[in-house]
Design an enzyme around this catalytic site. Structure first.
Site, PDB file in Angstrom:
ATOM      1  N   TYR A   1      -0.622  -9.700   3.900  1.00 15.26           N
ATOM      2  CA  TYR A   1       0.142 -10.219   5.041  1.00 15.26           C
ATOM      3  C   TYR A   1      -0.780 -11.149   5.785  1.00 15.26           C
ATOM      4  O   TYR A   1      -1.961 -10.827   5.977  1.00 15.26           O
ATOM      5  CB  TYR A   1       0.543  -9.070   5.980  1.00 15.26           C
ATOM      6  CG  TYR A   1       1.737  -8.283   5.512  1.00 15.26           C
ATOM      7  CD1 TYR A   1       2.984  -8.889   5.399  1.00 15.26           C
ATOM      8  CD2 TYR A   1       1.634  -6.933   5.214  1.00 15.26           C
ATOM      9  CE1 TYR A   1       4.091  -8.166   4.981  1.00 15.26           C
ATOM     10  CE2 TYR A   1       2.741  -6.205   4.798  1.00 15.26           C
ATOM     11  CZ  TYR A   1       3.965  -6.838   4.683  1.00 15.26           C
ATOM     12  OH  TYR A   1       5.055  -6.133   4.272  1.00 15.26           O
TER      13      TYR A   1
ATOM     14  N   HIS B   1      11.886  -7.048  -1.024  1.00 12.07           N
ATOM     15  CA  HIS B   1      11.068  -6.095  -0.269  1.00 12.07           C
ATOM     16  C   HIS B   1      11.710  -4.701  -0.323  1.00 12.07           C
ATOM     17  O   HIS B   1      11.801  -4.001   0.686  1.00 12.07           O
ATOM     18  CB  HIS B   1      10.942  -6.589   1.180  1.00 12.07           C
ATOM     19  CG  HIS B   1       9.735  -6.100   1.920  1.00 12.07           C
ATOM     20  ND1 HIS B   1       8.829  -6.942   2.506  1.00 12.07           N
ATOM     21  CD2 HIS B   1       9.289  -4.850   2.193  1.00 12.07           C
ATOM     22  CE1 HIS B   1       7.884  -6.233   3.123  1.00 12.07           C
ATOM     23  NE2 HIS B   1       8.139  -4.961   2.931  1.00 12.07           N
TER      24      HIS B   1
ATOM     25  N   LYS C   1       5.403 -13.669  -3.069  1.00 13.04           N
ATOM     26  CA  LYS C   1       6.260 -12.485  -3.237  1.00 13.04           C
ATOM     27  C   LYS C   1       7.359 -12.476  -2.173  1.00 13.04           C
ATOM     28  O   LYS C   1       7.065 -12.439  -0.975  1.00 13.04           O
ATOM     29  CB  LYS C   1       5.406 -11.214  -3.090  1.00 13.04           C
ATOM     30  CG  LYS C   1       6.199  -9.922  -3.110  1.00 13.04           C
ATOM     31  CD  LYS C   1       5.273  -8.726  -3.053  1.00 13.04           C
ATOM     32  CE  LYS C   1       6.029  -7.421  -3.024  1.00 13.04           C
ATOM     33  NZ  LYS C   1       6.657  -7.145  -1.736  1.00 13.04           N
TER      34      LYS C   1
ATOM     35  N   THR D   1       2.993 -11.803   0.674  1.00 14.68           N
ATOM     36  CA  THR D   1       4.358 -11.423   1.067  1.00 14.68           C
ATOM     37  C   THR D   1       4.885 -12.441   2.068  1.00 14.68           C
ATOM     38  O   THR D   1       4.260 -12.681   3.104  1.00 14.68           O
ATOM     39  CB  THR D   1       4.368 -10.011   1.674  1.00 14.68           C
ATOM     40  OG1 THR D   1       3.957  -9.097   0.657  1.00 14.68           O
ATOM     41  CG2 THR D   1       5.757  -9.609   2.154  1.00 14.68           C
TER      42      THR D   1
ATOM     43  N   SER E   1      -1.425  -2.479  -1.321  1.00 17.81           N
ATOM     44  CA  SER E   1      -0.799  -2.993  -0.100  1.00 17.81           C
ATOM     45  C   SER E   1      -1.849  -3.360   0.947  1.00 17.81           C
ATOM     46  O   SER E   1      -2.895  -2.716   1.044  1.00 17.81           O
ATOM     47  CB  SER E   1       0.119  -1.903   0.459  1.00 17.81           C
ATOM     48  OG  SER E   1       0.522  -2.224   1.769  1.00 17.81           O
TER      49      SER E   1
HETATM   50  C1  GLV Z   1       6.069  -2.447   4.453  1.00 20.51           C
HETATM   51  O1  GLV Z   1       5.876  -3.438   3.795  1.00 20.51           O
HETATM   52  C2  GLV Z   1       7.343  -1.894   4.721  1.00 20.51           C
HETATM   53  O2  GLV Z   1       8.318  -2.381   4.107  1.00 20.51           O
HETATM   54  O3  GLV Z   1       7.432  -0.976   5.553  1.00 20.51           O
END
Ligand code: GLV
Length: 373
Positions: A130, A258, A234, A156, A107
Site C-alpha cells: 500500500y 480485493h 493488483k 494494491t 501483505s
Molecule cells: C485488507 O486489505 C482488507 O481488505 O481488510
C-alpha cells in the site's frame, strides 16, 4: 479432525474456532456482499468442453511467473493480519508455500515482518504494497522487502479508501488491549504506535487511513524509480486500466476485486478477466484472485487467459483450522483437483488449456456443423 475433502470445509471450522470479530473481518465483503457471492457464482456458470481420448498419463502443471519456476499456477494472495488466525501467522503460510514450491505474497498489513518471513527459509515471495501518505515509509518498506529477498511488488490500487464492511462496523473491529503483534503491524506499516480509532470499522480502517488517496498512475512510475523489482498492478477490472497498466510499466496485472471487500457490484473477477487479457495483448502476464476454491476454477481462469491464480480466504481459514498443516493441505487439494480437471479435459500441460475447453454465457452461439441427412 474429520477428513477434509475440499477447501471450502475449512471455513466452517475457522468460524467455530475464531472469535466472531476475527472471522467476520476475514469473511465479509462490502455492503450487500453481492460481489462476494458473485465471485463464486460466476465460476459456476462456466462449463467445460472436455476433449476425450487424449493420453493423460503424464500431466505437467509447472509454470513460470516473472521468470520464477513454480510447481503449479496456484499462488498465495496477500491477506492481512494472519496472526489473528493462528499464532504462527504469516510464517506458517510462508513455510506451506515453500513446501508446495509456489509463491507467497506477504501483505503490507502482515503481523510478521518481511525479515521474519524471510527467516523461515528459502522461497519465492512477493510483497503487497500500500502506498502511504508518507513516502519515506513506503521507500523503507520496499527497501526492506528487497533486502529480505522478495522478488516482486504487488501494488494494491483499489483501496484509496477502505470498503464498507458492515460486520466490522458492528463489531468495532479492534483488539483491546492491543496484542504485541498489532503493535508490530502498526510499526511495520505506518511507523506509528497510536492506538486505532474505534469509530468505524476500527483497526482496518485506521490502517487504511494512512493510505495515500492521491495515488495515481504517475506513482506507479515513481515506484519504478525507487525499486528495480517488477511491479504487479493488483486490482484491475477493466480493459481501459489494463492498457494503462501496460503503458505505465507494470510487469503484470492482477485482476482482483480485493476479495469483494471494496466496491460492491463490480463483476466477479472471472467475468472481468477476459477483457483484461485481451487488452494486455500478451505484453504482460495477467493473474486472477477472487473466489478460487476448486481446481476447476483454476482451469477456467487459465482457459480465459490467466497465467495463474492467487488464493486468499482459503489460506486464512485453513491456517485458523490447522496452522501450517492446514495451508499445506489446501495447496495440495487444489493441486490434485487441477490435475484431475486437466486429465478429464484432455490437457497434459498448462499450455494445452485453451479457450475452447470452456463455454461461457457470453460466448456467441456456436454454429453447429451442418449435417447431411
Ligand atoms: C485488507 O486489505 C482488507 O481488505 O481488510
Amino acid at each position: 479432525m474429520e477428513e477434509i475433502t475440499n477447501v471450502m470445509e475449512y471455513e466452517e471450522i475457522a468460524r467455530q474456532k475464531l472469535p466472531k470479530m476475527v472471522y467476520d473481518y476475514y469473511a465479509s465483503g462490502a455492503e450487500d456482499q453481492w460481489t462476494l457471492k458473485e465471485n463464486r457464482n460466476a465460476f459456476s456458470r462456466i462449463l467445460f468442453r472436455p476433449r476425450i481420448l487424449v493420453d493423460v498419463s503424464n500431466i505437467d502443471m509447472t509454470t513460470t511467473v516473472l521468470g520464477f519456476k513454480i510447481s503449479m499456477p496456484i499462488m498465495i494472495a496477500p491477506t492481512a493480519m494472519q496472526k489473528m488466525a493462528h499464532p504462527d501467522g504469516e510464517n506458517a503460510t510462508a513455510r506451506a508455500a515453500s513446501a508446495a514450491d509456489t509463491i507467497m505474497t506477504l501483505s503490507s498489513w502482515a503481523t510478521s515482518s518481511v525479515e521474519e518471513v524471510a527467516s523461515t527459509g528459502p522461497g519465492i515471495r512477493f510483497f503487497q504494497l500500500y502506498v502511504y501518505k508518507d513516502r519515506n515509509v513506503v521507500a523503507q518498506l520496499v527497501r526492506r522487502a528487497e533486502r529480505a529477498g522478495f522478488k516482486a511488488i504487488a501494488l494494491t490500487v483499489d483501496t484509496p479508501r477502505l470498503g464498507r464492511r458492515e460486520a466490522d462496523i458492528k463489531n468495532r473491529f479492534v483488539h483491546e488491549p492491543l496484542p504485541r503483534w498489532i503493535q508490530t503491524l502498526l510499526t511495520t506499516c505506518v511507523l506509528s504506535t497510536e492506538p486505532p480509532q474505534t469509530s468505524d470499522s476500527g483497526l482496518a480502517s485506521y490502517v487504511a487511513g494512512q493510505v495515500d488517496r492521491t495515488l495515481s498512475w504517475k506513482d506507479v512510475k515513481w515506484l519504478q524509480t525507487i525499486t528495480s523489482l517488477p511491479i504487479l498492478v493488483k486490482g484491475v477490472l477493466t480493459a481501459e486500466d489494463a492498457k494503462l497498466a501496460v503503458q505505465n510499466g507494470a510487469a503484470g496485472i492482477i485482476v482482483s476485486n480485493h476479495g469483494a471487500r471494496q466496491l460492491d457490484y463490480v463483476p466477479a473477477t472471472i467475468t472481468a478477466l477476459e477483457e483484461v487479457v485481451k487488452a494486455a495483448q500478451g505484453r504482460v502476464p495477467v493473474f486472477l484472485d477472487g473466489g478460487v476454491r476448486r481446481g476447476t476454477d483454476v482451469f477456467k481462469a487459465l482457459a480465459l487467459g490467466a497465467s495463474g491464480v492467487f488464493i486468499g480466504r482459503p489460506v486464512l481459514f485453513s491456517l485458523a483450522a490447522d496452522g501450517e498443516a492446514g495451508v499445506r493441505k489446501v495447496l495440495q487439494m487444489l493441486r490434485d483437483e487441477l490435475e484431475l480437471t486437466m486429465a478429464l479435459s484432455g490437457c497434459t500441460s498448462l499450455k494445452e488449456i485453451t479457450r475452447s475447453h470452456i463455454a461461457t454465457d457470453w460466448d456467441p452461439p456456436r454454429s453447429l456443423p451442418s449435417s447431411k441427412l
